[in-house]
Design an enzyme around this catalytic site. Structure first.
Site, PDB file in Angstrom:
ATOM      1  N   GLU A 183       0.881  -1.175   0.000  1.00 28.12           N
ATOM      2  CA  GLU A 183       0.000   0.000   0.000  1.00 28.12           C
ATOM      3  C   GLU A 183       0.914   1.220   0.000  1.00 28.12           C
ATOM      4  O   GLU A 183       1.443   1.606   1.043  1.00 28.12           O
ATOM      5  CB  GLU A 183      -0.872   0.000   1.266  1.00 28.12           C
ATOM      6  N   CYS A 204      -2.600   9.432   2.073  1.00 30.84           N
ATOM      7  CA  CYS A 204      -2.237   8.826   0.783  1.00 30.84           C
ATOM      8  C   CYS A 204      -3.330   9.026  -0.260  1.00 30.84           C
ATOM      9  O   CYS A 204      -3.072   8.930  -1.452  1.00 30.84           O
ATOM     10  CB  CYS A 204      -1.940   7.344   0.967  1.00 30.84           C
TER      11      CYS A 204
END
Ligand code: NDP
Length: 517
Positions: A247, A281
């Protein structure tokens, strides 16, 4: 806070290396934790492995029932968790509560309720081997390592942990060196539930602690962090044949179509760009605004941004908190300098604040893809806006990136929004909203391109926490010998040849069956 944790029974270290946690909003030293040596990290994994042996054989319903004790404890002690996250990260308490604790508790609830169904053995119909029955079973992998970043120090590692635990694994978490106290609080709460302590291990430390975790014999790793670190971590996983989920970073584009609701779009840009001071993010990292609404949208984004209250999040009435460490401020400044030198205009903000580790929420106009601010991850409170003349141009620019995590489309025409979504290279596309997909427990979350691979959340992620095991059995009494077994003969070979032609030639069935003769 002023904590000194020895992390006894959980990788206690005799080394003098300390992981220090400072409050980014005040500079206060919040606590220190001894960094685990390589041997200590391996010992935590070994203890987790022993605990998993008993946990993994429990019926799944019982594991889920027991894990609800963790939910009870998290709910009971939510304000302790919120306080430590807010202090250690410098983020407003409301963000810590809703975006970290609530999402974790919801994920745990979803998995506990649905895991018995999701992980039930699955029958598979076999089209060729009709005399056999096949089923897929989901078996725990063993110990799942979790390496996590500082920006969401609770929900990221805990979300991965609950999926792994429900699936019957033990977990060992390596939190960011910058935010160790949040996981220390989670560990303290875990230990208070009566669940096996070693099932939930923590290895405090720096990058080397993460490396030691990868080399400790874990069965899976979930890594969340920067692209460059991810490449090193994936290489280490490859060398140790540890399957991993990556991720990594994001550069979420927001396409504001000509027919968008300008007020909602402006508010979404401001929230999505400045939540957690832009250190997300999936935050809005670049905006492509259609020329027909560009000026109106820009002026509304500017006004709303000016209203944001920046400062120490300890008090009420703060919207945007601190920047985690000085380097993140320098990165934002470099992007702004580069953009301005290439013709961008600072519409509001643009500089660090004199009263601490804060940066003014910044809106840049006249941006284009020659600027780093449109191409590289900012991870700070800066929203660059580029005017486009068509949706085609916006889609092309949105895809002009090495990253592909989240993307946003704003339009009143939902069908058009879906058509645009289908053409954007991203793991997740959200129409007329921002960030919310992360809170959809049932839906997979993850990136494409250099934003990583593998998925967290949802059914697929839970199954990925397991080894899939096919169990093949007979539907009919077995003969003493199958036709393909030894001894081989010319006769059996010719029969197999006829069978292949009958099965895989084109033509009517009767004609094909004739090939058997
Ligand atoms: P880093 O990549 O710097 O660190 C992530 C974790 O990896 C930390 O725990 C770090 O430890 C550890 N680490 C560092 N080096 C190694 C190594 N060689 N081996 C094993 N572990 C190592 O990321 P940040 O903490 O700075 O987080 C910000 C980044 O995370 C941004 O790029 C952001 O986009 C991304 N991110 C991605 C998300 C997603 O879901 N896709 C969600 C949130 C953030 P230490 O801190 O001790 O160095």
């Amino acid at each position: 806070m002023g904590l000194l944790l020895h992390a006894e029974g959980n990788g206690a270290s005799t080394s003098q290396r300390l992981v220090k946690s400072f409050a980014p909003a005040t500079g206060e030293l919040l606590g220190e934790i001894h960094a685990a040596t390589r041997d200590e990290a391996h010992a935590v994994v070994e203890r987790a492995r022993r605990a998993q042996a008993a946990w993994g054989v429990l019926p799944i319903e019982e594991r889920c029932e027991r894990l609800l004790r963790l939910r009870d404890a998290l709910v009971d002690r939510v304000e302790e968790i919120v306080e430590v996250i807010s202090k250690e990260c410098g983020k407003p308490r409301g963000e810590a509560l809703t975006q970290e604790v609530t999402v974790t508790v919801d994920l745990l609830t979803y998995y506990c309720k649905n895991a018995p169904r999701i992980l039930a053995p699955r029958d598979i119909g076999l089209h060729l081997l009709k005399h056999k029955a096949s089923a897929v079973h989901y078996a725990p992998r063993g110990v799942v390592g979790i390496i996590s970043p500082w920006n969401f120090p609770f929900v990221i590692p805990m979300g991965d942990a609950v999926a792994a635990l429900v699936a019957g694994n033990a977990v060992v978490i390596k939190p960011s060196e910058v935010t160790p106290l949040t996981i220390a609080k989670a560990k303290e709460i875990w230990d208070s539930t009566g669940l096996p302590e070693d099932l939930f291990g923590v290895v405090y430390g720096f990058g080397e602690a993460g490396q030691a975790l990868i080399e400790s014999g874990i069965q899976k790793l979930v890594f969340t962090g920067a692209v460059d670190t991810g490449k090193r971590v994936a290489a280490a996983c490859g060398a140790n044949l540890v399957p991993c989920v990556m991720e990594l970073g994001g550069k979420a584009p927001l396409i504001a179509c000509a027919d968008c609701d300008v007020e909602r779009t402006a508010r979404a840009i401001v929230f999505g760009g400045f939540v957690n001071a832009g250190q997300v993010c999936i935050s809005v990292e670049r905006v492509y605004a259609h020329e027909t609404i560009h000026d109106k949208l820009l002026s509304r984004v500017r006004d709303l941004t000016k209203e944001l209250r920046v400062g120490n999040p300890e008090g009420d009435g703060v919207d945007v908190g601190a920047i985690i460490f000085p380097k993140q401020i320098e990165i934002a400044e470099k992007h702004i300098q580069d953009a301005v030198s290439k013709g961008a205009e600072i519409v509001t903000g643009g500089k660090r604040r004199p009263d601490g580790q804060f940066f003014e929420p910044t809106v840049l106009a006249n941006c284009n893809h020659s600027m780093t601010v449109m191409k590289q991850e900012i991870f700070g409170p800066v929203v660059p806006i580029q005017k486009v003349s068509s949706e085609e141009e916006a889609i092309r620019l949105a895809n002009d990136s090495h990253l592909g995590l989240n993307a946003y489309v704003f339009t009143k025409d939902r069908a058009k929004g879906k058509r645009i979504a289908a053409r954007i290279d991203a793991g997740n596309v959200v129409i007329n909203d921002v960030l919310l997909n992360y809170a959809a427990a049932e839906a997979p979350f993850g990136g494409v391109k250099q934003s990583g691979y593998g998925r967290i959340h949802g059914e697929d992620a839970l199954r990925e926490m397991c080894e899939t095991r096919q169990v093949l059995s007979s539907r009919v009494p077995e003969p003493s010998k199958d036709p393909f077994w030894f001894p081989y003969s010319g006769k059996s070979y010719r029969w197999q040849l006829r069978a292949l032609r009958a099965l895989f030639s084109r033509g009517p069935l009767l004609e094909r069956l004739g090939k058997l003769l």
